[in-house]
Motif scaffolding. Structure first.
Motif, PDB file in Angstrom:
ATOM      1  N   HIS A 155      91.463 150.168  33.548  1.00 45.77           N
ATOM      2  CA  HIS A 155      90.824 149.042  32.843  1.00 45.77           C
ATOM      3  C   HIS A 155      91.787 148.292  31.918  1.00 45.77           C
ATOM      4  CE1 HIS A 155      90.775 151.425  29.131  1.00 45.77           C
ATOM      5  NE2 HIS A 155      90.118 152.387  29.754  1.00 45.77           N
ATOM      6  N   GLU A 156      93.077 148.654  31.947  1.00 40.32           N
ATOM      7  CA  GLU A 156      94.016 148.042  31.013  1.00 40.32           C
ATOM      8  C   GLU A 156      94.677 146.775  31.557  1.00 40.32           C
ATOM      9  OE1 GLU A 156      95.301 151.947  28.382  1.00 40.32           O
ATOM     10  OE2 GLU A 156      96.560 151.348  30.089  1.00 40.32           O
ATOM     11  N   SER A 157      94.502 146.494  32.829  1.00 42.33           N
ATOM     12  CA  SER A 157      95.075 145.280  33.412  1.00 42.33           C
ATOM     13  C   SER A 157      94.313 144.930  34.676  1.00 42.33           C
ATOM     14  CB  SER A 157      96.570 145.471  33.723  1.00 42.33           C
ATOM     15  OG  SER A 157      96.738 146.496  34.687  1.00 42.33           O
ATOM     16  N   GLY A 158      94.610 143.738  35.201  1.00 46.73           N
ATOM     17  CA  GLY A 158      93.999 143.323  36.456  1.00 46.73           C
ATOM     18  C   GLY A 158      92.800 142.424  36.277  1.00 46.73           C
ATOM     19  N   PRO A 159      92.141 142.096  37.383  1.00 49.86           N
ATOM     20  CA  PRO A 159      90.988 141.191  37.339  1.00 49.86           C
ATOM     21  C   PRO A 159      89.758 141.883  36.768  1.00 49.86           C
ATOM     22  CG  PRO A 159      91.276 142.059  39.539  1.00 49.86           C
ATOM     23  CD  PRO A 159      92.434 142.556  38.758  1.00 49.86           C
ATOM     24  N   SER A 160      88.753 141.105  36.455  1.00 55.93           N
ATOM     25  CA  SER A 160      87.466 141.653  36.034  1.00 55.93           C
ATOM     26  C   SER A 160      86.918 142.489  37.184  1.00 55.93           C
ATOM     27  CB  SER A 160      86.492 140.528  35.689  1.00 55.93           C
ATOM     28  OG  SER A 160      86.978 139.767  34.597  1.00 55.93           O
ATOM     29  N   LYS A 161      86.560 143.732  36.874  1.00 58.60           N
ATOM     30  CA  LYS A 161      86.181 144.642  37.955  1.00 58.60           C
ATOM     31  C   LYS A 161      85.449 145.859  37.408  1.00 58.60           C
ATOM     32  CE  LYS A 161      88.188 147.127  41.930  1.00 58.60           C
ATOM     33  NZ  LYS A 161      89.434 147.472  42.650  1.00 58.60           N
TER      34      LYS A 161
END
Length: 413
Positions: free
Chosen positions: A111-117
């Motif tokens: 949950h620390e990077s990347g797209p909303s997911k």
């Protein structure tokens, strides 16, 4: 008199035949002709309609045997209701072999990077369960939602808990309105038929908020039910209120110097003192350079590490020695924002070898266990003390001498 009796008997016979015919058709609105396999349907009607139906379907007429004054004998093929029956020998089947619940970690990097997911922690394949789950009764997930974006969640559940790992924003639904949140807050929602929309308004470190989401949809799927009754109202626990309560307890007399935490409860469940009727949660602190001695409980713990420096870990194992230490333990290191599973019934101890306080937030299905009087939480030093006295208790559930006396008297009378 004889003619009158004969007339009465004839009327009774006619009434019986008509009743049997009506009743038979009423309970067999859809009948299958044995010779053709064709489904035959007929409405309930007058005698002429029934007669017409019977003439067209001789197989049914023969099965109804309307010329007989005996009770209706319906000779259609019966289902074998014994097909699924199983009878086991008690000694070998009392403790069935089930796939064990493993010690696993859900890392914070998700949950620390990347797209909303949404990152579901689905280990159903390891548990031999045919629906997604993290434990037999619960599903745990991380939700990442980037700044100025939104993401929707939906669960067929009686209880949903959301802990804010990072960021600020709000969650809203048609049923419950809007709930504003920030880091360290926790909110719980009851039965929600529609979707819940989560919005991030600010988060400076990673560009996205993170929520820890736990719900009991796996329990609903196992029971084969859809919840339709709201057992509590949406409830918000603010970070400042939880920490203020911890601080208050730290200055009070009689509290444990080794365990300093707060149970999160709801006014609707004042007897069980639990988050909801199914969920249970605790904000627990482990002081710097300290050890929290082993304890165990029958519920699965889905533990979120809220905050920890390197050198904080949990030891887990099935057995303890006569000094209260876990035999052949599994070590699980804490990582801020990460989550790990503690199996049911396992002894576990928390260790903080760092110079800062560490925090953990377990979420369990212990609301249900507490209601059932089966949580059976035990602390190792209590058990050792009993062992020295030559006692092995069957349950940690408290019962007073007066209650035992009442139960004993009830059995006598």
């Amino acid at each position: 008199m004889a003619d009158r009796n004969t007339t009465t008997q004839n009327e009774n016979m006619l009434f019986r035949k008509r009743f049997v015919a009506h009743f038979a058709i009423a309970i067999t609105l859809a009948c299958v002709d044995a010779s053709t396999g064709i489904t035959l349907k007929a409405p309930i009607g007058n005698e002429e309609q029934i007669g017409t139906f019977m003439r067209k379907n001789n197989s049914i007429k023969e099965e109804l045997n309307l010329e007989s004054s005996l009770p209706l004998s319906f000779h259609s093929e019966q289902r074998d209701y014994t097909e699924d029956a199983r009878i086991y020998e008690y000694g070998s089947a009392a403790n069935p072999v089930l796939k064990h619940i493993p010690v696993l970690v859900h890392p914070p990097e998700l949950h620390e990077s990347g797209p909303s997911k949404i990152h579901n922690f689905d280990i159903s394949d390891r548990l031999g369960i045919d629906k997604p789950c993290t434990s037999p009764n619960l599903m745990a997930s991380f939700i990442r939602v980037n700044v100025d974006e939104r993401i929707e969640t939906k669960a067929v559940a009686t209880s949903q808990a959301f802990y804010v790992i990072r960021g600020s924003g709000y969650s809203e639904s048609d049923e419950h309105g809007k709930i504003a949140w920030s880091a360290g807050d926790m909110f719980c929602l009851p039965v929600t038929e529609g979707k819940i929309s989560h919005h991030c308004t600010s988060e400076s470190k990673t560009g996205g908020a993170a929520l820890y989401w736990v719900h009991d949809q796996p329990l609903m799927e196992y029971l084969g039910v859809i919840p339709n009754q709201r057992k509590f109202e949406p409830t918000l626990f603010k970070r400042r209120d939880m920490l203020n309560r911890v601080e208050e307890i730290s200055h009070s007399k009689g509290h444990s110097t080794n365990r300093l935490g707060v149970l999160l409860g709801n006014a609707k469940f004042s007897e069980t003192k639990t988050l909801t009727h199914v969920l249970w949660s605790l904000l627990n602190s482990i002081p710097a350079n300290s050890i929290q001695r082993p304890h165990r409980h029958n519920s699965v713990a889905l533990d979120l590490c809220v905050s920890a420096k390197p050198g904080v870990y949990t030891l887990m194992g099935k057995d303890i020695d006569d000094n209260g230490f876990i035999i052949d333990p599994i070590r699980c290191d804490w990582s801020s924002g990460g989550m790990f599973i503690t199996p049911p019934g396992w002894w576990h101890s928390h260790h903080n070898e760092s110079d800062e306080i560490a925090w953990v937030l377990p979420v369990q299905d212990a609301g249900l266990f507490t209601h059932q009087r089966t949580l059976d939480i035990r602390f190792v030093d209590d058990e050792l003390e009993l062992h020295v006295k030559g006692k092995i208790r069957g349950s940690a559930f408290a019962i007073t001498d007066d209650q035992y006396a009442d139960m004993h008297t009830a059995r006598l009378y």
